[in-house]
Scaffold this active site. Structure first.
Site, short mmCIF file in Angstrom:
data_model
loop_
_atom_site.label_atom_id
_atom_site.label_comp_id
_atom_site.label_asym_id
_atom_site.label_seq_id
_atom_site.Cartn_x
_atom_site.Cartn_y
_atom_site.Cartn_z
CB CYS A 90 71.51 25.49 48.22
SG CYS A 90 71.30 27.29 48.06
CG HIS A 197 76.22 25.30 46.67
ND1 HIS A 197 75.27 24.64 45.92
CD2 HIS A 197 75.66 26.47 47.05
CE1 HIS A 197 74.18 25.38 45.84
NE2 HIS A 197 74.38 26.49 46.53
CD GLU A 199 76.81 21.61 44.93
OE1 GLU A 199 75.98 22.47 44.56
OE2 GLU A 199 77.00 21.33 46.13
#
Length: 220
Positions: A90, A197, A199
């Site tokens: 990002c 993302h 994660e």
């Protein structure tokens, strides 16, 4: 080298807000991690560098512009030049574009709005340290959360020729990115910039575990 011997440097800028999410994902995958601040210049103790998402310096001027002129950047460039794995997520992807470690840029979404939703994505290449555990053309689901995530380059043909497209939107293109592209790498494939993302998709509680392989891949 065992998994626990792999040390991941998580870069922090003023405005970074996904650093703890990255730490959790890295540790869940089996690696160690440490935070490295924007004003440091030494990456000799780490094996992998990850630049998390957030709003570095409040996204003033444009996303990633100020972060791209901080002391840690020269160290990241040297680290990448040595063939070591670097991942920008990002805002981290925007920074990698700003400092020319990956081709192209991530600019304001076509609708000029912040978009936060889960998206179906296609894994276009498995030759990076972060996508090596996926299958080519595999469809995965990861969340996006950005206002400046629209990918653009003036030489998209070169990306296809050199297998530098990492992720693309598999169905809807929510931000107007060129050719549905939402993740790219350098020619050597050790530097990866993705807007989604991974994660935030590492365990069932988060609705998807599709992102965990991003952090398990570089352990090999």
């Amino acid at each position: 080298m065992t998994d626990k011997d792999v040390n991941v440097g998580i870069i922090r800028f003023p405005g970074t807000n996904c650093d703890r999410d990255i730490e959790y994902a890295v540790n869940l995958a089996g690696a160690k991690s440490e935070y490295i601040n924007w004003n440091q210049k030494d990456l000799s103790d780490v094996d992998v560098v990850i630049i998390p998402g957030g709003f570095s310096y409040g996204d003033y001027l444009r996303a990633g512009a100020i972060a791209g002129n901080t002391p840690i950047i020269d160290a990241i460039k040297e680290f990448a030049k040595g063939g070591n794995p670097v991942l920008g997520i990002c805002n981290g992807a925007q920074i990698l574009g700003e400092i020319d470690l990956v081709p192209g840029v991530f600019i304001e979404n076509e609708n000029a709005k912040f978009i936060c939703e889960s998206m179906k994505l296609k894994v276009n290449t498995t030759r990076t340290p972060f996508t090596k555990l996926y299958k080519k053309d595999q469809i995965i689901e990861l969340p996006i959360a950005h206002k400046e995530g629209r990918y653009y380059t003036e030489d998209v043909e070169q990306l296809y020729d050199d297998d530098q497209i990492v992720l693309s939107f598999a169905e809807e293109n929510p931000n107007g990115s060129l050719e549905n592209i939402t993740g790219v790498c350098n020619k050597e494939a050790n530097v990866v910039a993705v807007m989604p993302h991974p994660e935030r998709a590492v365990e069932p509680l988060l609705r998807s575990t599709d992102g965990l392989k991003f952090f398990e891949g570089f352990l090999d």
